[in-house]
Design an enzyme around this catalytic site. Structure first.
Site, PDB file in Angstrom:
ATOM      1  N   ARG A 231       0.841  -1.192   0.000  1.00  0.00           N
ATOM      2  CA  ARG A 231       0.000   0.000   0.000  1.00  0.00           C
ATOM      3  C   ARG A 231       0.876   1.242   0.000  1.00  0.00           C
ATOM      4  NH1 ARG A 231      -3.029  -2.246  -2.107  1.00  0.00           N
ATOM      5  NH2 ARG A 231      -5.182  -2.809  -1.685  1.00  0.00           N
ATOM      6  N   GLU A 260      -3.714   8.164  -5.363  1.00  0.00           N
ATOM      7  CA  GLU A 260      -3.841   7.555  -6.687  1.00  0.00           C
ATOM      8  C   GLU A 260      -5.051   8.133  -7.409  1.00  0.00           C
ATOM      9  OE1 GLU A 260      -3.866   3.296  -6.339  1.00  0.00           O
ATOM     10  OE2 GLU A 260      -1.898   3.245  -5.376  1.00  0.00           O
ATOM     11  N   HIS A 279      -0.821   0.767 -10.344  1.00  0.00           N
ATOM     12  CA  HIS A 279      -1.521  -0.133  -9.421  1.00  0.00           C
ATOM     13  C   HIS A 279      -2.128  -1.334 -10.158  1.00  0.00           C
ATOM     14  CE1 HIS A 279      -3.768  -0.223  -5.307  1.00  0.00           C
ATOM     15  NE2 HIS A 279      -3.492  -1.439  -5.731  1.00  0.00           N
TER      16      HIS A 279
END
Length: 316
Positions: A231, A260, A279
């Site tokens: 994370r 993000e 991601h």
């Protein structure tokens, strides 16, 4: 065994695909509704006792799910459902076993690209430069994995298969298969000084926030590469940028970020020793998630404990 009909809300970007596969499974006593966002939920939220889908979307309606008994996450990361003050009066299950192989593929792809200088070779090719490089065999590489859950353990197994030496770090320090030695946070200096590649697989929790900071970065080898598939909150990005600019560490492979999408003005975009991916080191394949849900639904009907249950308080 539960006899009453259960109502499932699938709340996910891929809700329609989830719904089609679940309908094909022919699950008993289950009414299924789908929505790709919270605004498109067609029925009163208070009627659903089961929810499957994307944690950020589910978190938006969590307090309105009056009959909620169980949430099946479609993602590995459930931090959006485990925030301080959020309700904890339901079962939350994850998707262990799906992402370990995918993330292992991602990490090993980049590790060997770095080791064999694939990006440099490509640049040389385009410039018609013939310049052989020396490289080291896998047996001379050390990987340090921070977080030895299902993903970390699978990565350790994959790395060891290639002959890479693997060490690990977690809260308990308990021995782990395929890991030569497991360190605790109190032994950070002994851990960080060894790896050529430091791989983060930690969840995002208050305890892991900014675990990677100026102090821990300063313990790493100047040639080491930091890889984050856990994370974004685990890394203090300001400290990381400073360490990269100053040569405290050799480089970084980042798939997750504190914010993000990564803001366009982030210096990480244009740093030559940084590789940014959006991601997607591991994505949720709907059929795999449904397989876990179906197995857990049968257990739910029978009153059995569910697989991959997550401690909401701890966040994993």
């Amino acid at each position: 065994m539960k006899a009453a009909e259960n109502r499932l809300l699938i709340l996910a970007e891929d809700a329609e695909e989830y719904g089609e596969i679940i309908e094909q499974a022919g699950l008993q006593n289950l009414q299924v509704d789908t929505a790709t966002d919270t605004a498109s939920v067609g029925q009163p939220l208070g009627e659903y006792n089961i929810v499957l889908g994307d944690p950020p979307l589910i978190s938006e309606v969590l307090d309105s799910l009056e009959k909620l008994e169980w949430v099946q996450s479609g993602w590995a990361g459930v931090d959006s459902l485990c925030q301080p003050g959020f309700r904890k009066d339901y079962l939350l299950t994850g998707v262990k076993g799906i992402f370990g192989p995918l993330i292992s593929e991602y990490i090993m792809t980049y590790l060997f690209a770095f080791e064999r200088r694939v990006f440099t070779m490509r640049s040389n090719q385009l410039q018609r430069i013939w310049e052989p490089y020396r490289y080291r065999p896998a047996g001379e590489i050390t990987m340090g994995i921070i977080g030895l859950g299902s993903i970390g353990r699978r990565l350790a197994k994959t790395a060891k298969h290639f002959g890479i030496r693997v060490i690990g770090l977690n809260r308990s320090g308990k021995p782990c298969e395929d890991v030569e030695k497991v360190y605790t946070p109190d032994e950070c200096s002994g851990f960080f000084k060894q790896p050529d590649y430091v791989v983060i697989t930690l969840p995002g929790t208050p305890q892991t926030r900014h675990f990677i900071n100026a102090a821990t970065l300063g313990m790493m080898r100047p040639s080491a590469v930091l890889m984050n598939v856990g994370r974004g909150s685990v890394i203090n990005e300001v400290d990381l940028v400073t360490a990269l600019k100053q040569g405290t560490i050799g480089g970084a492979l980042l798939d997750v970020f504190e914010k993000e999408p990564l803001p366009a003005d982030s210096p990480l975009w244009e740093m030559e020793n940084v590789f940014v991916t959006p991601h997607n080191s591991a994505v949720s394949f709907v059929a795999d998630v449904v397989a876990i849900f179906v197995g857990n639904y049968h257990r739910f009907l029978q009153g059995k404990s569910l697989l991959h249950e997550i401690n909401i308080e701890a966040g994993y």
